[in-house]
Write an enzyme that holds these catalytic residues in place. Sequence first.
Site, PDB file in Angstrom:
ATOM      1  N   TYR A  23       0.629  -1.271   0.051  1.00 39.88           N
ATOM      2  CA  TYR A  23       0.018   0.156   0.014  1.00 39.88           C
ATOM      3  C   TYR A  23       0.909   1.225   0.017  1.00 39.88           C
ATOM      4  O   TYR A  23       0.588   2.189  -0.864  1.00 39.88           O
ATOM      5  CB  TYR A  23      -0.984  -0.013   1.315  1.00 39.88           C
ATOM      6  CG  TYR A  23      -1.456   1.310   1.405  1.00 39.88           C
ATOM      7  CD1 TYR A  23      -2.598   1.658   0.346  1.00 39.88           C
ATOM      8  CD2 TYR A  23      -1.311   2.105   2.293  1.00 39.88           C
ATOM      9  CE1 TYR A  23      -3.436   2.532   0.666  1.00 39.88           C
ATOM     10  CE2 TYR A  23      -2.066   3.272   2.519  1.00 39.88           C
ATOM     11  CZ  TYR A  23      -3.320   3.617   1.718  1.00 39.88           C
ATOM     12  OH  TYR A  23      -3.992   4.960   1.921  1.00 39.88           O
ATOM     13  N   GLU A  45     -11.881   5.942   4.269  1.00 42.82           N
ATOM     14  CA  GLU A  45     -11.224   6.659   5.416  1.00 42.82           C
ATOM     15  C   GLU A  45     -12.160   6.865   6.323  1.00 42.82           C
ATOM     16  O   GLU A  45     -11.804   6.860   7.779  1.00 42.82           O
ATOM     17  CB  GLU A  45     -10.553   8.087   4.630  1.00 42.82           C
ATOM     18  CG  GLU A  45      -9.376   7.919   3.943  1.00 42.82           C
ATOM     19  CD  GLU A  45      -7.962   7.398   4.757  1.00 42.82           C
ATOM     20  OE1 GLU A  45      -8.071   7.461   5.770  1.00 42.82           O
ATOM     21  OE2 GLU A  45      -7.130   6.970   3.967  1.00 42.82           O
ATOM     22  N   TRP A  53      -5.391   2.214  10.009  1.00 40.81           N
ATOM     23  CA  TRP A  53      -5.597   2.068   8.838  1.00 40.81           C
ATOM     24  C   TRP A  53      -5.608   0.774   8.239  1.00 40.81           C
ATOM     25  O   TRP A  53      -6.068   0.138   7.291  1.00 40.81           O
ATOM     26  CB  TRP A  53      -4.743   3.046   7.801  1.00 40.81           C
ATOM     27  CG  TRP A  53      -4.988   2.954   6.370  1.00 40.81           C
ATOM     28  CD1 TRP A  53      -3.898   2.464   5.655  1.00 40.81           C
ATOM     29  CD2 TRP A  53      -6.131   2.847   5.758  1.00 40.81           C
ATOM     30  NE1 TRP A  53      -4.563   2.351   4.298  1.00 40.81           N
ATOM     31  CE2 TRP A  53      -6.059   2.786   4.460  1.00 40.81           C
ATOM     32  CE3 TRP A  53      -7.693   3.319   5.853  1.00 40.81           C
ATOM     33  CZ2 TRP A  53      -6.950   2.820   3.196  1.00 40.81           C
ATOM     34  CZ3 TRP A  53      -8.293   3.534   4.990  1.00 40.81           C
ATOM     35  CH2 TRP A  53      -8.127   3.152   3.637  1.00 40.81           C
TER      36      TRP A  53
END
Length: 190
Positions: A23, A45, A53
């Site tokens: 990522y 988000e 995350w």
Amino acid sequence: MKVKEENFIRCGWVSQDPIYIKYHDEEWGKPERDKLRLFEMICLEGQQAGLSWITILKKRQSYRKLFFNFDPHKIINLTENDINNLMLNSEIVRHKGKINAIINNAKCYLKMESDEEDFSKFVWSFVNYNPILNHWKHAGDIPAESVKSHELSKALKKRGFKFVGAKTCYAFMQACGLVNDHLIYCLSRK
């Protein structure tokens, strides 16, 4: 802290998890202009609020599957029964407010579309259509929010979006490359 791998240096927030490394190296901070991809990221988000995350990143494929690859035209057709089933699905965060936010945000996205307001142009207008390149030396220097993220948050909320606070918007701006917050030594800075 810097994370090294084979003489590469990454931003300090990256763990040794291969999903996180991929990522960071391939997505985070790279300018994304596709409006549906941006819609997906603002929704994801929002799912992160109060969580890490990596939790959301590991569930991203499930979100894509369960929310029709974030196609707003399909998301708005989810029923209360569908929501109840989603609440039982451990492949995503089982938070009714967050699930409803994705559906609500799809409706808001489509309203913008019907008003001939392109989501990508709207989002990128907050940085004058060009990424902001910051010059951070330490992870602790990177802010959690900014004036621009407050402005984006306010504008999204005005359009009815949910789970789009200033911190969420800043994380979104970082993720989608509106803001390049790769540390100056990071291999992905360029």
